[in-house]
Design an enzyme around this catalytic site. Structure first.
Site, short mmCIF file in Angstrom:
data_model
loop_
_atom_site.label_atom_id
_atom_site.label_comp_id
_atom_site.label_asym_id
_atom_site.label_seq_id
_atom_site.Cartn_x
_atom_site.Cartn_y
_atom_site.Cartn_z
N ARG A 108 52.63 3.97 -28.50
CA ARG A 108 51.59 5.02 -28.56
C ARG A 108 50.27 4.52 -29.13
NH1 ARG A 108 56.03 8.18 -30.25
NH2 ARG A 108 56.83 9.35 -28.47
N LYS A 158 36.95 2.91 -21.93
CA LYS A 158 37.73 3.19 -20.72
C LYS A 158 38.68 2.04 -20.44
CE LYS A 158 34.57 5.93 -17.91
NZ LYS A 158 33.97 5.95 -16.56
N GLU A 175 24.18 -5.34 -13.96
CA GLU A 175 24.52 -4.29 -14.94
C GLU A 175 23.55 -4.35 -16.14
OE1 GLU A 175 26.61 -2.03 -14.06
OE2 GLU A 175 28.05 -2.95 -12.68
N LYS A 203 24.33 1.35 -23.99
CA LYS A 203 25.58 1.91 -23.49
C LYS A 203 26.31 2.66 -24.61
CE LYS A 203 29.86 1.59 -21.08
NZ LYS A 203 30.92 0.87 -20.40
N GLU A 238 33.98 11.48 -21.27
CA GLU A 238 33.41 11.82 -19.97
C GLU A 238 33.61 13.29 -19.61
OE1 GLU A 238 34.80 9.27 -16.76
OE2 GLU A 238 32.75 8.55 -16.57
N ARG A 264 27.57 10.84 -19.55
CA ARG A 264 27.85 9.45 -19.14
C ARG A 264 27.44 9.18 -17.70
NH1 ARG A 264 33.04 6.97 -22.25
NH2 ARG A 264 32.86 5.15 -20.94
N ASN A 320 26.02 5.58 -13.96
CA ASN A 320 26.28 5.29 -12.55
C ASN A 320 25.01 5.06 -11.73
OD1 ASN A 320 29.08 5.22 -12.53
ND2 ASN A 320 29.19 7.45 -12.55
N HIS A 352 25.17 3.28 -8.45
CA HIS A 352 26.58 3.08 -8.13
C HIS A 352 27.10 3.89 -6.93
CE1 HIS A 352 26.72 0.59 -11.64
NE2 HIS A 352 28.01 0.40 -11.53
N HIS A 355 29.00 1.69 -4.37
CA HIS A 355 30.41 1.89 -3.98
C HIS A 355 30.54 2.03 -2.47
CE1 HIS A 355 31.31 3.48 -8.30
NE2 HIS A 355 31.47 2.17 -8.21
N HIS A 366 30.55 -6.51 -6.74
CA HIS A 366 30.12 -5.23 -7.30
C HIS A 366 28.68 -5.29 -7.82
CE1 HIS A 366 30.31 -1.38 -9.29
NE2 HIS A 366 29.99 -1.95 -10.44
N1 NAD Z 1 36.27 -0.29 -18.66
C1 NAD Z 1 35.03 -0.19 -18.25
O1 NAD Z 1 34.23 0.61 -18.76
C2 NAD Z 1 34.55 -1.10 -17.17
C3 NAD Z 1 33.17 -1.28 -16.95
C4 NAD Z 1 32.77 -2.18 -15.98
C5 NAD Z 1 33.72 -2.87 -15.21
N2 NAD Z 1 35.04 -2.64 -15.43
C6 NAD Z 1 36.05 -3.34 -14.65
O2 NAD Z 1 35.85 -4.74 -14.78
C7 NAD Z 1 36.32 -5.38 -13.61
C8 NAD Z 1 35.30 -6.42 -13.21
O3 NAD Z 1 35.20 -7.33 -14.28
P1 NAD Z 1 34.41 -8.69 -14.18
O4 NAD Z 1 33.17 -8.51 -13.40
O5 NAD Z 1 34.34 -9.20 -15.56
O6 NAD Z 1 35.33 -9.60 -13.26
P2 NAD Z 1 36.83 -10.13 -13.41
O7 NAD Z 1 37.49 -9.67 -14.63
O8 NAD Z 1 37.46 -9.84 -12.09
O9 NAD Z 1 36.61 -11.71 -13.52
C9 NAD Z 1 36.07 -12.41 -12.42
C10 NAD Z 1 36.61 -13.84 -12.40
O10 NAD Z 1 36.02 -14.61 -13.44
C11 NAD Z 1 37.05 -15.28 -14.16
N3 NAD Z 1 36.51 -15.51 -15.49
C12 NAD Z 1 36.42 -14.64 -16.51
N4 NAD Z 1 35.76 -15.20 -17.53
C13 NAD Z 1 35.44 -16.45 -17.16
C14 NAD Z 1 34.74 -17.51 -17.78
N5 NAD Z 1 34.17 -17.36 -18.99
N6 NAD Z 1 34.60 -18.67 -17.11
C15 NAD Z 1 35.12 -18.81 -15.87
N7 NAD Z 1 35.76 -17.84 -15.21
C16 NAD Z 1 35.93 -16.67 -15.86
C17 NAD Z 1 38.23 -14.38 -14.06
O11 NAD Z 1 39.41 -15.08 -14.31
C18 NAD Z 1 38.11 -13.93 -12.61
O12 NAD Z 1 38.61 -14.94 -11.77
C19 NAD Z 1 36.58 -4.30 -12.58
O13 NAD Z 1 37.96 -4.10 -12.44
C20 NAD Z 1 35.92 -3.06 -13.18
O14 NAD Z 1 36.61 -1.86 -12.81
C21 NAD Z 1 35.46 -1.79 -16.40
ZN ZN Z 2 29.15 -1.24 -12.25
#
Ligand code: NAD
Ligand code: ZN
Length: 352
Positions: A111, A133, A175, A217, A227, A232, A236, A239, A243, A256
């Site tokens: 939990r 999130k 972003e 943020k 949310e 919030r 977007n 976005h 999307h 993205h």
């Molecule tokens: N929780 C939230 O509020 C929130 C906000 C924005 C995005 N997200 C989520 O984040 C995800 C996208 O994340 P992202 O853009 O970080 O991509 P990702 O996590 O998919 O990473 C992209 C690639 O980079 C690699 N990588 C990570 N760090 C590295 C480094 N320092 N050096 C070399 N390679 C590295 C990873 O292994 C992967 O292959 C999506 O699933 C999205 O939904 C969540």
């Molecule tokens: Zn985004």
């Protein structure tokens, strides 16, 4: 890393919980977690970033296609096998996917146990790691399953960005631009002056940009931690367009962030068409995005009718009308309903 002082640490309050943000010049073994009653999770790209002496990590696959139950089960299984109790700490060293998965696991294991996020992509540093999130994808829907569970601590180590592929760094810049537009005119000016070097130049500069993004943020999220109030929604910006572009082009040619940059440009076009966005603001934002080398024309890849259909399908799940985040200027953002015909016209003009 250049010599100067690490910027002051930050703390954000989300309802009854708080996240402390710590900026570090180098990752130390202790940042990766204690030896006992703790689990450190990495993927194959981030495990090599660990300093000597760090605890042995659980290494999972963490591409978007792996953001599922199985990944969560692996983390929970490892936590259980290691006998972690309610006082345990889960640490994620990775991009947004890994952070979202580990955070979700931390929110449900016993939990909820202490969560520490060490984001290693620019997207994760400025966006995914702060805001509470968590989530996994399910049945083709991104983040269908998840929880609100702010990390107790977020460790920002800009040195991680050195190994990040250029395209992934650029995705983070989109972003950063979005966040600056939402609430930091000074940061917009830094980006206009320094371009991508604002983040890649030296670690102090990167810390400053990331800190400013987190302040924007964090402020927005603190006003609407789960949310509920719509506050919030401004996060977007760009976005709805993004999307749709990702969906229509089959989640491949545009990542993205690239789609978000394109989407911010379209939000400016739409606002200008509706008389909400002053021409100078639109021109300024488009010039900034161009200077950062974002692609702002999608041509035949984004057929207007298909794009609007994708937006409508997305919206139907949230109940009705096409709504867009628009701007009157930096820090002056609002959401409004827009006629389909206006959206079609903006998309057609952008495709020419
Ligand atoms: N929780 C939230 O509020 C929130 C906000 C924005 C995005 N997200 C989520 O984040 C995800 C996208 O994340 P992202 O853009 O970080 O991509 P990702 O996590 O998919 O990473 C992209 C690639 O980079 C690699 N990588 C990570 N760090 C590295 C480094 N320092 N050096 C070399 N390679 C590295 C990873 O292994 C992967 O292959 C999506 O699933 C999205 O939904 C969540
Ligand atoms: Zn985004």
């Amino acid at each position: 890393m250049a010599g100067g002082a690490v910027p002051a640490d930050l703390a954000f309050r989300f309802g009854s919980t708080a996240s402390a943000v710590r900026f570090v010049q180098a990752l130390r073994p202790a940042d990766a977690g204690p030896p006992d009653n703790a689990l450190l999770v990495c993927d194959r790209h981030t495990a090599p970033l660990l300093p000597a002496g760090a605890p042995a990590p659980l290494v999972i696959e963490a591409e978007e296609a792996d953001k599922d139950w199985l990944a969560v089960a692996r983390v929970i299984d490892a936590a259980h096998r290691a006998g972690l109790d309610r006082g345990a700490r889960l640490t994620a060293l990775g991009g947004g996917v890994l952070c979202d998965v580990v955070a979700f696991a931390a929110s449900v294991y016993l939990r909820g146990v202490r969560l520490v996020l060490i984001p290693t992509t620019l997207v994760a540093m400025v966006d995914a790691a702060v805001g509470g999130k968590t989530g996994i994808d399910y049945a083709g829907r991104k983040n269908l399953i998840g929880s609100f569970y702010p990390a107790a601590e977020v460790v920002i180590w800009p040195g991680a960005l050195r190994s990040l592929p250029a395209r992934q760094l650029a995705a983070g810049m989109a972003e950063v631009v979005k966040t600056a537009l939402l609430g930091d005119l000074g940061l917009v000016e830094v980006l206009e002056r320094d371009g991508g070097a604002a983040v890649t130049g030296d670690a102090d500069a990167a810390c400053s940009v990331i800190r400013r993004c987190l302040q924007v943020k964090g402020g927005i999220v603190a006003a609407d931690p789960t949310e509920r109030t719509g506050r919030r929604d401004v996060l977007n910006l760009g976005h709805t367009f993004a999307h749709a572009l990702e969906a229509v082009t089959g989640f491949g040619p545009w990542n993205h962030g690239e789609a978000v940059a394109w989407g911010i440009a379209r939000a400016m076009d739409l606002g200008a068409r509706l008389g909400d966005t002053p021409g100078e603001h639109r021109t300024r934002v488009l010039a900034l995005l161009r200077s950062l080398r974002f692609r702002l024309q999608a041509g035949a890849e984004a057929p207007p009718e298909e794009m609007v259909a994708a937006m409508a399908a997305d919206k139907k799940r949230r109940g009705g009308q096409l709504r867009f985040v628009l701007q009157r200027g930096v820090g002056d953002t609002f959401v409004r309903a827009v006629d389909r015909a206006d959206v079609l016209e903006v998309l057609a003009a952008a495709a020419r």
